[in-house]
Design a protein around this motif. Structure first.
Motif, short mmCIF file in Angstrom:
data_model
loop_
_atom_site.label_atom_id
_atom_site.label_comp_id
_atom_site.label_asym_id
_atom_site.label_seq_id
_atom_site.Cartn_x
_atom_site.Cartn_y
_atom_site.Cartn_z
N VAL A 114 6.90 -10.90 8.28
CA VAL A 114 5.40 -11.50 8.37
C VAL A 114 5.39 -12.64 7.45
O VAL A 114 5.66 -13.35 6.44
CB VAL A 114 4.60 -10.45 7.69
CG1 VAL A 114 2.84 -10.53 7.78
CG2 VAL A 114 4.52 -9.15 8.68
N ILE A 115 5.18 -13.92 8.10
CA ILE A 115 4.70 -14.85 7.75
C ILE A 115 3.63 -16.01 8.30
O ILE A 115 3.49 -16.29 9.45
CB ILE A 115 6.49 -16.06 7.75
CG1 ILE A 115 6.15 -17.46 7.50
CG2 ILE A 115 6.79 -15.82 8.79
CD1 ILE A 115 7.31 -17.73 6.83
N ALA A 116 2.23 -16.30 7.12
CA ALA A 116 1.25 -16.57 7.22
C ALA A 116 1.09 -16.22 9.37
O ALA A 116 0.36 -17.11 9.71
CB ALA A 116 1.96 -18.63 7.92
N PHE A 117 0.44 -14.70 8.47
CA PHE A 117 -0.03 -14.12 10.47
C PHE A 117 -1.35 -14.20 10.48
O PHE A 117 -1.95 -14.48 11.29
CB PHE A 117 0.55 -12.79 10.20
CG PHE A 117 -0.16 -12.23 11.30
CD1 PHE A 117 0.03 -12.58 12.52
CD2 PHE A 117 -1.01 -10.82 11.03
CE1 PHE A 117 -0.74 -12.18 13.84
CE2 PHE A 117 -1.53 -9.85 11.71
CZ PHE A 117 -1.62 -9.94 12.98
N GLY A 118 -1.97 -14.33 9.11
CA GLY A 118 -3.30 -14.73 9.24
C GLY A 118 -4.48 -13.39 8.96
O GLY A 118 -5.70 -13.42 9.53
N GLN A 119 -3.81 -11.61 8.89
CA GLN A 119 -4.80 -10.69 9.09
C GLN A 119 -4.11 -10.07 8.27
O GLN A 119 -2.62 -9.80 8.01
CB GLN A 119 -4.70 -10.17 10.32
CG GLN A 119 -4.94 -11.24 11.89
CD GLN A 119 -5.57 -10.49 13.26
OE1 GLN A 119 -6.06 -8.76 13.23
NE2 GLN A 119 -5.00 -10.68 14.13
N ASN B 36 8.00 -9.93 3.43
CA ASN B 36 6.45 -11.83 3.66
C ASN B 36 7.69 -11.96 2.56
O ASN B 36 8.39 -12.46 1.83
CB ASN B 36 6.07 -10.90 3.46
CG ASN B 36 4.87 -12.49 3.35
OD1 ASN B 36 4.23 -12.96 1.82
ND2 ASN B 36 4.04 -12.94 4.53
N VAL B 37 7.46 -13.80 4.24
CA VAL B 37 8.18 -15.42 3.56
C VAL B 37 7.07 -15.94 2.59
O VAL B 37 5.89 -16.12 3.38
CB VAL B 37 8.93 -15.53 4.01
CG1 VAL B 37 9.33 -17.18 3.58
CG2 VAL B 37 9.73 -14.87 4.69
N HIS B 38 6.47 -16.07 1.21
CA HIS B 38 5.55 -16.54 0.77
C HIS B 38 5.96 -18.19 0.38
O HIS B 38 7.35 -18.00 -0.52
CB HIS B 38 5.42 -16.02 -0.01
CG HIS B 38 3.44 -16.16 -1.18
ND1 HIS B 38 2.60 -16.48 -0.52
CD2 HIS B 38 3.54 -16.99 -1.91
CE1 HIS B 38 1.43 -17.08 -1.15
NE2 HIS B 38 1.98 -17.55 -2.41
N ALA B 39 4.85 -19.37 0.45
CA ALA B 39 5.12 -20.50 0.01
C ALA B 39 5.45 -20.43 -1.36
O ALA B 39 4.43 -22.37 -1.59
CB ALA B 39 5.28 -21.48 1.02
N THR C 229 10.78 -14.11 -1.18
CA THR C 229 10.59 -12.98 0.04
C THR C 229 10.51 -11.65 -0.58
O THR C 229 10.91 -11.43 -2.28
CB THR C 229 11.81 -12.50 1.28
OG1 THR C 229 12.68 -12.83 -0.09
CG2 THR C 229 12.21 -13.74 1.50
N MET C 230 9.61 -10.75 -0.18
CA MET C 230 9.21 -9.88 -0.75
C MET C 230 8.51 -8.30 0.34
O MET C 230 8.60 -8.54 1.10
CB MET C 230 7.86 -9.95 -1.81
CG MET C 230 6.47 -9.78 -0.58
SD MET C 230 5.28 -9.97 -1.70
CE MET C 230 3.57 -11.38 -0.71
#
Length: 311
Positions: free
Chosen positions: A84-89, A105-108, A135-136
């Motif tokens: 999941v990366i910047a999916f929006g929900q 998840n990849v978080h910036a 990443t988490m």
């Protein structure tokens, strides 16, 4: 690994392509619904959908991922992991726990710093010298899951939101591939997050770009760089909105008797504006109906007299 990929904007695309190159079986791309764009209001595909279709990957675009029928649709694919990366929900617990390896998840940002929707821009606005990607393993909190891997990315002196976006997208793609390998090899180490030392990186709004000239020149320069390319920093000049795309803070040489926002000099390639602390030299602007232009070109077509007050 058999992967369900969930993402929407340009930032997600590099990771999707990296997973494909690494040989993972991306069996489904989940993204936001198409949206109308431009004056003609033509429906436009999200970037992740365009990329998935190019590679022959099925696309699923639920309006609300939490609906029971959406959860059951994802279950049909028997994936090993979801990326999941910047999916929006926000994902419900049923999806977070659906696959053997859960949702990665990849978080910036370098978590727990800058949890939230706009970590890239806020790291520049707040004057950070380094950021990165993390990443988490996702949980039900907002960017609070156990961390797996991190990668630092320095922030250059002239860094913009756009240039940092591209650097972090590439770093995130590489880190995601490393993370899936660590999961497969059972070498991944999960680290709990502490409390965040920074405020929540709230979503950007157009109103944020309205320059308060009583702030310091350094703060205003960071705002200009952080909000480039969206939503942009701006001021008001001759009853028009003037976007400022490039500027440089100078801490010395200010007359403290001058009202902040006053133009103090119009040179060949820039004009100078007084601020609450220091002066700001403006090198690239845009006015309504015109393209972005270097300030030198702007000054050849328009008068910017010293003493003019912006804002």
């Amino acid at each position: 690994m058999r992967v369900i990929f969930m993402g929407t904007p340009d930032f997600s695309v590099g990771t999707l392509e990296a997973l494909i190159r690494a040989g993972h079986d991306v069996c489904l791309a989940v993204t936001q619904p198409d949206k109308p764009k431009g004056r003609g209001k033509e429906m436009q595909f999200p970037p992740v959908k365009e990329t998935a279709l190019k590679h022959g990957i099925p696309v699923y675009q639920p309006r609300r991922i939490r609906e029971p029928e959406c959860v059951e649709e994802l279950r049909k694919y028997n994936a090993d992991v979801m990326v999941v990366i910047a999916f929006g929900q926000i994902l419900p617990k049923e999806i977070l726990e659906m696959t053997p390896y859960g949702c990665i998840n990849v978080h910036a940002s370098l978590l727990p710093k800058y949890r939230g929707a706009a970590p890239i821009q806020w790291s520049i606005i707040n004057g950070e010298s380094v950021t990165g990607v993390t990443t988490m393993q996702m949980d039900e909190g907002l960017d609070t899951g156990d961390m797996i891997l991190k990668k630092e990315v320095p922030i250059a002196e002239d860094e913009t939101g756009e240039s940092l976006h591209d650097k972090l997208a590439q770093a995130g793609a590489e880190l995601c591939v490393e993370t899936l390998k660590a999961l497969e090899d059972h070498t991944a180490v999960f680290e709990k997050q502490g409390e965040s030392p920074t405020a929540y990186a709230k979503m950007l709004t157009k109103e944020m770009g309205d320059i308060d000239w009583s702030r310091s020149a350094v703060q205003i320069e960071r705002l200009v760089r952080g909000l480039n390319s969206w939503p942009s920093a701006y001021t008001h000049w001759n009853g028009k909105v003037m976007k400022i795309w490039k500027a440089k803070a100078e801490e010395a040489g200010q007359d403290t008797s001058v009202q902040p926002g006053t133009v103090t000099e119009a040179a060949k390639d820039h004009f100078t504006v007084s601020t609450g602390d220091g002066v700001l030299r403006v090198y690239e602007v845009q006015i309504p109906g015109k393209k972005r232009m270097e300030t030198g070109a702007f000054l050849r077509g328009y008068a910017m007299e010293p003493g003019t007050v912006l804002g």
